[in-house]
Design an enzyme around this catalytic site. Structure first.
Site, PDB file in Angstrom:
ATOM      1  N   ASP A 122       0.786  -1.235   0.000  1.00 27.98           N
ATOM      2  CA  ASP A 122       0.000   0.000   0.000  1.00 27.98           C
ATOM      3  C   ASP A 122       0.816   1.283   0.000  1.00 27.98           C
ATOM      4  O   ASP A 122       0.272   2.360   0.259  1.00 27.98           O
ATOM      5  CB  ASP A 122      -0.961  -0.006   1.204  1.00 27.98           C
ATOM      6  CG  ASP A 122      -2.192  -0.845   0.916  1.00 27.98           C
ATOM      7  OD1 ASP A 122      -2.676  -0.791  -0.237  1.00 27.98           O
ATOM      8  OD2 ASP A 122      -2.674  -1.545   1.819  1.00 27.98           O
ATOM      9  N   ASP A 132      -6.838  -4.118  -5.674  1.00 28.20           N
ATOM     10  CA  ASP A 132      -6.465  -2.804  -5.153  1.00 28.20           C
ATOM     11  C   ASP A 132      -5.002  -2.464  -5.472  1.00 28.20           C
ATOM     12  O   ASP A 132      -4.613  -1.299  -5.574  1.00 28.20           O
ATOM     13  CB  ASP A 132      -6.629  -2.741  -3.623  1.00 28.20           C
ATOM     14  CG  ASP A 132      -7.794  -3.536  -3.071  1.00 28.20           C
ATOM     15  OD1 ASP A 132      -8.209  -4.504  -3.716  1.00 28.20           O
ATOM     16  OD2 ASP A 132      -8.264  -3.206  -1.978  1.00 28.20           O
TER      17      ASP A 132
HETATM   18  N1  GLY Z   1      -7.404  -1.384  -0.196  1.00 24.05           N
HETATM   19  C1  GLY Z   1      -8.308  -1.765   0.796  1.00 24.05           C
HETATM   20  C2  GLY Z   1      -9.700  -1.361   0.550  1.00 24.05           C
HETATM   21  O1  GLY Z   1     -10.046  -0.856  -0.491  1.00 24.05           O
HETATM   22  O2  GLY Z   1     -10.490  -1.542   1.453  1.00 24.05           O
END
Ligand code: GLY
Length: 391
Positions: free
Chosen positions: A115, A175
């Site tokens: 992330d 994601d």
């Molecule tokens: N990347 C985690 C979410 O979208 O909840």
């Protein structure tokens, strides 16, 4: 009045009503700024009690929730402050943005998550664009180096999560597409193409493995990197079911491939973004205001929560994609509709929700966590969509 004239008048009225559905960006920014003034006060009060809490994340059960810098959402709050500075050019926002961006800096060395794009690129990338401060550029380069350590050559993808090793071996979530922008930027800064190559390998393999024929996306693909990188399972973590389409996942996919086309001009990525846009926009399940339910396949629809964050990410992506695709007019109209809905029906009442801008997002419904709440990434992509709507 003759019937023809009446019909003409009604048509004019209808057209003007449709035109009136354009978001008043100045008004939306001004309301959002007032909310964010309050949010900053609440952040400062919370930090006096617990200084390691850096950013506001959500409101749950009436409680204001802050996070530490290694939380995946820590970068959105400072990144929002940069957007206020971009829009207003007011030094007040510049100073706030600089101050809160510093708190995330140490995450540039974090190798334990994919992330880093969200955490580092959102605040430092915007900070660099607006100030050209070379210290921000160094942080982005280091973060790209940290993220690159998560690439596995056998599978040709970056590993998303290190947690829950009992559930999967080498999980890659849709994601993850969002974090590639950090890598593209690092190649531009350094001339080192290895970051770019990792980003495009990840994007190519995600096209191959993450999507169904209708361009909806799985949430988690689990790879076997010990052998030849084959797929062990295609599952969900945050969606309704393994074969369902989790709304935010579709939004991340749309935004991710739109960004990949911008960075590479590879038509394959444009075609992917067009396909995903078509999946989202042709849904008969999503209500007329354009804000999707949290998952397209929840059998309890319409008695389930929406996800304003998915809508905000989608609107922002569609504004950009409108500039690249033959379907540009359609995308711009869809983004306008979503933005209008968000800014008129999904905003917090003035002074409510501790200063968060939007409400009605869904974080992790299967875990009964953050269901129908305000959430920082919804606010960030809402502000970005407002800025993009003006271009
Ligand atoms: N990347 C985690 C979410 O979208 O909840």
């Amino acid at each position: 009045m003759k019937l023809k004239i009446k019909i003409a008048l009604v048509s004019v009225l209808f057209v003007s009503t449709v035109k009136a559905q354009k978001t008043d960006v100045a008004k939306a920014f001004s309301s959002a700024a007032k909310q964010t003034d309050l949010l900053v006060k609440n952040v400062d009060s919370a930090r006096k009690v617990k200084p390691n809490l850096v950013s506001p994340r959500t409101v749950e059960n009436g409680q204001f929730k802050m996070v530490i810098s290694k939380d995946w959402t820590s970068g959105f709050f400072p990144a929002e402050l940069w957007y206020f500075y971009q829009y207003t050019k007011d030094k007040k926002w510049l100073n706030l943005a600089k101050k809160y961006t510093e708190d995330i800096k140490k995450e540039q060395f974090n190798r334990g998550t994919h992330d880093l794009g969200f955490m580092i690129y959102c605040p430092f990338g915007n900070g660099y664009k607006m100030t050209k401060d070379t210290a921000y550029r160094s942080v982005i380069i280091q973060a790209a180096k940290s993220l690159s350590t998560r690439f596995n050559k056998t599978a040709g993808v970056l590993k998303s999560w290190d947690h829950n090793g009992d559930k999967w071996k080498y999980p890659v979530i849709i994601d993850n597409m969002m974090n590639l922008e950090l890598l593209f930027e690092a190649t531009k800064f350094t001339g080192d193409s290895s970051f770019y190559k990792i980003a495009t390998a990840h994007a190519d393999n995600t096209i191959k493995n993450h999507f169904r024929p209708d361009f909806s996306s799985y949430h988690v693909i689990d790879y076997d990197t010990a052998q030849n990188g084959h797929i062990l399972q295609k599952i969900t973590a945050q969606g309704y079911a393994n074969e369902s389409a989790w709304a935010r996942g579709q939004a991340w996919a749309l935004y991710g491939y739109t960004m990949c086309f911008r960075e590479t001009k590879n038509k394959l990525y444009l075609a992917q973004a067009d396909g995903i846009a078509n999946f989202i926009l042709s849904s008969k399940i999503t209500p007329a205001d354009g804000i999707p339910y949290w998952d397209y396949n929840d059998p309890q629809i319409p008695n389930v929560s929406r996800d304003a964050s998915a809508a905000a990410i989608t609107a922002s992506a569609l504004y950009e994609l409108a500039g690249y695709s033959k379907e540009g007019k359609k995308y711009k109209a869809a983004a306008d509709k979503i933005l209008y809905s968000l800014s008129t029906k999904y905003t917090s009442k003035p002074g409510a929700n501790y200063g968060f801008i939007l409400e009605h997002s869904t974080g992790h419904r299967p875990a009964k966590s953050e269901v129908d709440v305000p959430i920082n990434y919804a606010d960030y992509y809402f502000l970005e969509a407002l800025l993009r709507s003006k271009k």
